[in-house]
Design a protein around this motif. Structure first.
Motif, short mmCIF file in Angstrom:
data_model
loop_
_atom_site.label_atom_id
_atom_site.label_comp_id
_atom_site.label_asym_id
_atom_site.label_seq_id
_atom_site.Cartn_x
_atom_site.Cartn_y
_atom_site.Cartn_z
N PHE A 196 0.83 -1.20 0.00
CA PHE A 196 0.00 0.00 0.00
C PHE A 196 0.87 1.26 0.00
O PHE A 196 0.62 2.21 -0.74
N LEU A 197 1.92 1.26 0.79
CA LEU A 197 2.82 2.42 0.87
C LEU A 197 3.62 2.61 -0.42
O LEU A 197 3.81 3.73 -0.89
N VAL A 198 4.06 1.52 -1.00
CA VAL A 198 4.80 1.61 -2.26
C VAL A 198 3.91 2.17 -3.37
O VAL A 198 4.31 3.05 -4.13
N PHE A 199 2.68 1.67 -3.48
CA PHE A 199 1.79 2.08 -4.57
C PHE A 199 1.11 3.42 -4.32
O PHE A 199 0.39 3.90 -5.20
N LEU A 200 1.35 4.06 -3.17
CA LEU A 200 0.92 5.44 -2.99
C LEU A 200 1.74 6.39 -3.87
O LEU A 200 1.35 7.52 -4.13
N SER A 201 2.87 5.92 -4.31
CA SER A 201 3.68 6.68 -5.25
C SER A 201 3.01 6.61 -6.61
O SER A 201 1.91 6.09 -6.76
N THR A 202 3.64 7.15 -7.64
CA THR A 202 3.08 7.01 -8.98
C THR A 202 3.09 5.53 -9.37
O THR A 202 3.94 4.76 -8.93
N LEU A 203 2.14 5.16 -10.20
CA LEU A 203 2.03 3.77 -10.61
C LEU A 203 3.31 3.30 -11.30
O LEU A 203 3.80 2.19 -11.03
N MET A 204 3.85 4.14 -12.20
CA MET A 204 5.05 3.74 -12.93
C MET A 204 6.22 3.50 -11.98
O MET A 204 6.97 2.52 -12.13
N ARG A 205 6.38 4.38 -10.98
CA ARG A 205 7.48 4.23 -10.03
C ARG A 205 7.32 2.94 -9.22
O ARG A 205 8.28 2.19 -9.01
N ALA A 206 6.09 2.68 -8.77
CA ALA A 206 5.84 1.49 -7.96
C ALA A 206 6.08 0.22 -8.76
O ALA A 206 6.69 -0.75 -8.26
N VAL A 207 5.60 0.19 -10.00
CA VAL A 207 5.79 -0.99 -10.84
C VAL A 207 7.27 -1.19 -11.15
O VAL A 207 7.78 -2.33 -11.10
N ALA A 208 7.99 -0.09 -11.46
CA ALA A 208 9.42 -0.21 -11.74
C ALA A 208 10.18 -0.74 -10.53
O ALA A 208 11.04 -1.62 -10.66
N ALA A 209 9.86 -0.23 -9.34
CA ALA A 209 10.52 -0.71 -8.12
C ALA A 209 10.27 -2.20 -7.92
O ALA A 209 11.18 -2.97 -7.61
N THR A 210 9.02 -2.61 -8.10
CA THR A 210 8.67 -4.01 -7.90
C THR A 210 9.37 -4.91 -8.91
O THR A 210 9.86 -5.99 -8.56
N ALA A 211 9.45 -4.45 -10.16
CA ALA A 211 10.12 -5.26 -11.18
C ALA A 211 11.60 -5.44 -10.86
O ALA A 211 12.15 -6.54 -11.00
#
Length: 227
Positions: A99-114
């Motif tokens: 939840f905290l990670v995806f409070l950022s922009t979607l692109m940033r959160a997806v890039a971090a997760t990848a």
């Protein structure tokens, strides 16, 4: 885990109302984050249900270290769990940290997760014990944890720093899981998931670091001369 086979604004008078700002506002971002995180965890539960119904054929689809057939496990291992208990132990931190990670922009959160997914999986494949199969979303848990702790440090963002301190207070004890010694626990997945989180925080804070460098006083190098 190692599976061992063994805002009060003013409205202008007259005219059309101002157009809404592009992107999502805070309320929408909270909803988006909640939906994405719960959706991801729900998918994990569906996968585990299918695994149980079909007598757990997914367990061997994890990361088999230094086995070419086990490379596909880098993609699939975070989605697979040994049992309901294993999944439940990951579900709560996934919900909170995700939840905290995806409070950022979607692109940033997806890039971090990848980045976390790939670095965590590849590191496990390279260093895991012979004859073991590594499965579970703890790679993502440790990656998100390290990412949230480190991004504020790299970006020098006060809000991100506050989030990192809060996360460290709540879940910092998990970092002991990167140390070897606990049977049937993939410390390699925990360690390299956390390393992936640090890498993601560094890579995605590059623009912030560049802005800080540009804002520093003094001559700027240009073609070898001060300009």
């Amino acid at each position: 885990m190692t599976y061992n086979p063994g805002g009060f604004g003013m409205q202008p008078t007259g005219g059309r109302p101002p157009a809404r700002r592009s992107g999502v506002d805070h309320a929408d971002r909270w909803k988006q984050s909640l939906l994405l995180t719960t959706g991801f965890v729900a998918i994990l539960y569906v996968i585990e249900l299918i695994d149980v119904i079909t007598h757990q054929p997914f367990a061997q689809a994890g990361i088999a270290p230094r086995d070419s057939d086990g490379l596909s496990g880098i993609l699939f291992a975070p989605l697979i769990h040994a049992n309901w208990g294993h999944l439940m132990s990951n579900a709560v931190p996934l919900l909170v940290l995700g939840f905290l990670v995806f409070l950022s922009t979607l692109m940033r959160a997806v890039a971090a997760t990848a980045i976390i997914w790939i670095v965590g999986g590849a590191g496990t494949w390279l260093t895991g014990g012979e004859g073991t199969v590594h499965i579970g979303a703890s790679i993502i848990v440790f990656g998100w944890l390290a990412f949230l702790v480190m991004q504020g440090i790299f970006s020098r963002n006060a809000v991100q720093l506050a989030v990192g301190v809060g996360v460290l207070f709540l879940y910092g004890g998990l970092f002991w899981g990167v140390l070897p010694g606990q049977p049937n626990i993939s410390w390699q997945g925990h360690l390299f998931g956390a390393i992936g989180g640090v890498v993601a925080a560094w890579v995605l804070s590059g623009a912030d670091r560049e802005r800080r460098r540009a804002a520093r006083p003094g001559p700027k190098p240009y073609g070898g001369f001060a300009a």
